[in-house]
Design a protein around this motif. Sequence first.
Motif, PDB file in Angstrom:
ATOM      1  N   GLN A   1       0.834  -1.197   0.000  1.00  0.00           N
ATOM      2  CA  GLN A   1       0.000   0.000   0.000  1.00  0.00           C
ATOM      3  C   GLN A   1       0.871   1.251   0.000  1.00  0.00           C
ATOM      4  N   THR A   2       2.020   1.182   0.638  1.00  0.00           N
ATOM      5  CA  THR A   2       2.937   2.323   0.678  1.00  0.00           C
ATOM      6  C   THR A   2       3.412   2.676  -0.727  1.00  0.00           C
ATOM      7  N   LYS A   3       3.839   1.686  -1.509  1.00  0.00           N
ATOM      8  CA  LYS A   3       4.319   1.932  -2.868  1.00  0.00           C
ATOM      9  C   LYS A   3       3.223   2.552  -3.729  1.00  0.00           C
ATOM     10  N   VAL A   4       2.018   2.018  -3.622  1.00  0.00           N
ATOM     11  CA  VAL A   4       0.909   2.526  -4.429  1.00  0.00           C
ATOM     12  C   VAL A   4       0.564   3.959  -4.001  1.00  0.00           C
ATOM     13  N   THR A   5       0.548   4.210  -2.701  1.00  0.00           N
ATOM     14  CA  THR A   5       0.260   5.557  -2.205  1.00  0.00           C
ATOM     15  C   THR A   5       1.323   6.543  -2.685  1.00  0.00           C
ATOM     16  N   LYS A   6       2.589   6.125  -2.675  1.00  0.00           N
ATOM     17  CA  LYS A   6       3.654   7.005  -3.173  1.00  0.00           C
ATOM     18  C   LYS A   6       3.429   7.363  -4.645  1.00  0.00           C
ATOM     19  N   ASN A   7       2.981   6.405  -5.447  1.00  0.00           N
ATOM     20  CA  ASN A   7       2.700   6.697  -6.860  1.00  0.00           C
ATOM     21  C   ASN A   7       1.562   7.708  -6.996  1.00  0.00           C
ATOM     22  N   ILE A   8       0.522   7.553  -6.185  1.00  0.00           N
ATOM     23  CA  ILE A   8      -0.597   8.508  -6.227  1.00  0.00           C
ATOM     24  C   ILE A   8      -0.105   9.899  -5.830  1.00  0.00           C
ATOM     25  N   LEU A   9       0.666   9.979  -4.760  1.00  0.00           N
ATOM     26  CA  LEU A   9       1.183  11.277  -4.311  1.00  0.00           C
ATOM     27  C   LEU A   9       2.108  11.899  -5.353  1.00  0.00           C
TER      28      LEU A   9
ATOM     29  N   TYR B   1       2.119  16.454 -10.024  1.00  0.00           N
ATOM     30  CA  TYR B   1       2.248  16.768 -11.450  1.00  0.00           C
ATOM     31  C   TYR B   1       0.884  16.886 -12.128  1.00  0.00           C
ATOM     32  N   GLU B   2       0.018  17.707 -11.564  1.00  0.00           N
ATOM     33  CA  GLU B   2      -1.249  18.102 -12.174  1.00  0.00           C
ATOM     34  C   GLU B   2      -2.383  17.089 -12.082  1.00  0.00           C
ATOM     35  N   THR B   3      -2.180  15.950 -11.449  1.00  0.00           N
ATOM     36  CA  THR B   3      -3.294  15.027 -11.250  1.00  0.00           C
ATOM     37  C   THR B   3      -4.255  15.679 -10.261  1.00  0.00           C
ATOM     38  N   GLN B   4      -5.552  15.676 -10.621  1.00  0.00           N
ATOM     39  CA  GLN B   4      -6.552  16.349  -9.801  1.00  0.00           C
ATOM     40  C   GLN B   4      -7.043  15.492  -8.637  1.00  0.00           C
ATOM     41  N   MET B   5      -7.002  14.167  -8.811  1.00  0.00           N
ATOM     42  CA  MET B   5      -7.511  13.281  -7.768  1.00  0.00           C
ATOM     43  C   MET B   5      -6.897  11.898  -7.930  1.00  0.00           C
TER      44      MET B   5
ATOM     45  N   PRO C   1      -4.726  17.074  -4.143  1.00  0.00           N
ATOM     46  CA  PRO C   1      -3.486  17.826  -3.932  1.00  0.00           C
ATOM     47  C   PRO C   1      -3.557  18.665  -2.648  1.00  0.00           C
ATOM     48  N   ARG C   2      -2.514  18.580  -1.858  1.00  0.00           N
ATOM     49  CA  ARG C   2      -2.342  19.402  -0.649  1.00  0.00           C
ATOM     50  C   ARG C   2      -3.486  19.274   0.357  1.00  0.00           C
ATOM     51  N   GLU C   3      -4.149  18.114   0.399  1.00  0.00           N
ATOM     52  CA  GLU C   3      -5.216  17.883   1.379  1.00  0.00           C
ATOM     53  C   GLU C   3      -5.018  16.537   2.052  1.00  0.00           C
ATOM     54  N   GLN C   4      -5.639  16.385   3.209  1.00  0.00           N
ATOM     55  CA  GLN C   4      -5.625  15.105   3.903  1.00  0.00           C
ATOM     56  C   GLN C   4      -6.415  14.084   3.089  1.00  0.00           C
TER      57      GLN C   4
END
Length: 187
Positions: free
Chosen positions: A118-126, A131-135, A151-154
């Motif tokens: 889950q850490t690796k996948v979360t790092k990819n999302i972050l 780089y402009e991904t909205q969600m 972006p920039r939210e919990q």
Amino acid sequence: MVQTPSKPVTLEEFLKLPETKPASEYIDGKIIQKPMPQGKHSTIQTEQVTVINAALKPRRIARAFTELRCTFGGRSIVPDVSVFVWERIPRDENGEIANVFQLAPDWTIEILSPEQSQTKVTKNILHCLKYETQMGWLIDPDEKTVFVYLPREQPEIFDEPEQQLPVPSFASDLQLTVGELFSWLLE
């Protein structure tokens, strides 16, 4: 699975390597092969793309892709589902969808596999959010939970069947609850 080459590989060298099945990603100078999708993962991925494309593609708002290599920000990743706003879909000289996508998706969706970090996948999302991904969504089929990243939210957690899942503003016509998403596993 991390593949450790005998000498460090650059992103450019990685992109010249033959594709693997399942796909390998280039993250922080390492080549990491994604796990082979299993039944729950494959079902959610297929249904998700179908639902998104049915809602957004006919009006040329956006298009969802499965297992599409996206290379940007020093990484080359293959999200389970990548959604691009229509105007940002790379095109070749014939106006057809290009083979190479050198940009982040507008919406990235990952489906956690049982043996996946889950850490690796979360790092990819972050990384995408930088780089402009909205969600970003991280769907955990075993926990019947969707983590939503902006972006920039919990991150927000959605695990009640009646909860409406948030979508990027361009996908506002798409209505989907947690219960509807996980009901695909029963069909």
